[in-house]
Design an enzyme around this catalytic site. Structure first.
Site, short mmCIF file in Angstrom:
data_model
loop_
_atom_site.label_atom_id
_atom_site.label_comp_id
_atom_site.label_asym_id
_atom_site.label_seq_id
_atom_site.Cartn_x
_atom_site.Cartn_y
_atom_site.Cartn_z
N LYS A 65 10.30 14.97 -13.81
CA LYS A 65 9.06 14.25 -13.45
C LYS A 65 8.63 14.55 -12.02
O LYS A 65 7.48 14.84 -11.77
CB LYS A 65 9.25 12.73 -13.60
CG LYS A 65 9.47 12.24 -14.99
CD LYS A 65 9.34 10.72 -15.07
CE LYS A 65 10.31 9.98 -14.17
NZ LYS A 65 11.71 10.09 -14.60
N ARG B 159 8.96 1.19 -15.92
CA ARG B 159 10.35 1.40 -16.34
C ARG B 159 10.77 0.46 -17.47
O ARG B 159 11.87 0.59 -17.99
CB ARG B 159 11.31 1.13 -15.19
CG ARG B 159 11.43 2.23 -14.16
CD ARG B 159 12.12 3.45 -14.70
NE ARG B 159 13.18 3.98 -13.87
CZ ARG B 159 13.01 4.77 -12.82
NH1 ARG B 159 11.83 5.10 -12.42
NH2 ARG B 159 14.05 5.24 -12.18
N ARG C 186 21.87 12.46 -3.42
CA ARG C 186 21.32 11.11 -3.63
C ARG C 186 22.43 10.13 -3.94
O ARG C 186 23.34 10.43 -4.72
CB ARG C 186 20.32 11.13 -4.79
CG ARG C 186 18.88 11.16 -4.33
CD ARG C 186 17.94 11.32 -5.47
NE ARG C 186 17.98 10.22 -6.43
CZ ARG C 186 17.03 9.99 -7.32
NH1 ARG C 186 15.98 10.77 -7.35
NH2 ARG C 186 17.15 8.99 -8.17
P1 AMP Z 1 13.75 7.43 -9.52
O1 AMP Z 1 13.59 8.18 -8.26
O2 AMP Z 1 12.44 7.19 -10.23
O3 AMP Z 1 14.79 8.01 -10.43
O4 AMP Z 1 14.28 5.97 -9.13
C1 AMP Z 1 15.51 5.78 -8.47
C2 AMP Z 1 15.92 4.33 -8.54
O5 AMP Z 1 14.94 3.51 -7.92
C3 AMP Z 1 16.06 3.77 -9.95
O6 AMP Z 1 17.31 4.05 -10.54
C4 AMP Z 1 15.85 2.29 -9.70
O7 AMP Z 1 17.00 1.69 -9.13
C5 AMP Z 1 14.77 2.30 -8.65
N1 AMP Z 1 13.41 2.31 -9.25
C6 AMP Z 1 12.48 3.31 -9.21
N2 AMP Z 1 11.36 2.96 -9.87
C7 AMP Z 1 11.59 1.71 -10.36
C8 AMP Z 1 10.84 0.82 -11.15
N3 AMP Z 1 9.61 1.13 -11.60
N4 AMP Z 1 11.40 -0.38 -11.45
C9 AMP Z 1 12.62 -0.72 -11.01
N5 AMP Z 1 13.41 0.08 -10.29
C10 AMP Z 1 12.90 1.30 -9.94
#
Ligand code: AMP
Length: 192
Positions: free
Chosen positions: A13, A88, A133
């Site tokens: 993404k 999410r 990360r």
């Molecule tokens: P990502 O970079 O989108 O994979 O997000 C990394 C982490 O940020 C996720 O595993 C969640 O802990 C948090 N996170 C990101 N977007 C959301 C969301 N829309 N709702 C809740 N937690 C989020």
């Protein structure tokens, strides 16, 4: 163009959103990036989110929605946006729909990037090496994939029911996947 990018962690993404931003000339809004920025800045919100993110769980809907609303209200979203990492879960999908109704900017298209689980795990392991990360440890990755299957996968049905879903095969070279996305969204306006 108001586009929601859906897909499991590791589905590409973020990478595709960067390309789409250039192509569509609209901002890329990643709730993960917004949260990581808050963590790096050491804000109160960031401190709350840090532990939750490292474990692979979802940060509370209220916190993320507040952050997203603030971002969407900036003037650079006038011609649209690419949303990455939100919604999410179904509560977030409903909250987003309400918010976008309020600002009269409904979603044009939701793109689901399909990638099989083995490849997801492989890609995240590669990213863990490259970026380090905190939530890319094997345990957190497994948990994030479970959270995705339980909470986020139903969001795909939400957009299917709203008639705005397109599926794209996310396996292959970056250019190939990008071209598939462009072809899949070409029925909507402003693709360029
Ligand atoms: P990502 O970079 O989108 O994979 O997000 C990394 C982490 O940020 C996720 O595993 C969640 O802990 C948090 N996170 C990101 N977007 C959301 C969301 N829309 N709702 C809740 N937690 C989020």
């Amino acid at each position: 163009m108001r586009l929601v990018l859906l897909g499991a962690p590791g589905s590409g993404k973020g990478t595709q959103a960067t390309r789409l931003r250039e192509h569509l000339q609209v901002p890329h809004i990643s709730t993960g990036d917004l949260l990581r920025a808050a963590v790096a800045a050491g804000t109160e919100l960031g401190m709350k989110a840090k532990v939750v993110m490292a474990s692979g769980n979802l940060v509370s809907d209220d916190i993320v929605l507040g952050m997203l609303e603030e971002r969407l209200l900036k003037p650079d979203t006038a011609n649209g946006f690419i949303l990455d990492g939100y919604p999410r879960n179904l509560a977030q999908a409903n909250a987003l729909e309400k918010l976008l109704e309020k600002i009269r900017q409904p979603v044009d298209v939701a793109v689901q990037l399909d990638v099989n689980t083995d490849l997801l795990v492989e890609r995240i392991a590669g990213r863990a090496k490259a970026e380090g990360r905190a939530d890319d440890t094997p345990e957190a990755v497994r948990h994030r994939l479970n959270v995705y299957n339980e909470s986020t996968a139903p969001v795909v049905d939400f957009y299917r029911n709203h008639g705005s879903l397109v599926h794209v095969d996310g396996v292959g070279g970056l250019d190939d996947v990008f071209n598939r996305i462009i072809a899949a969204i070409s029925h909507t306006h402003d693709v360029g």
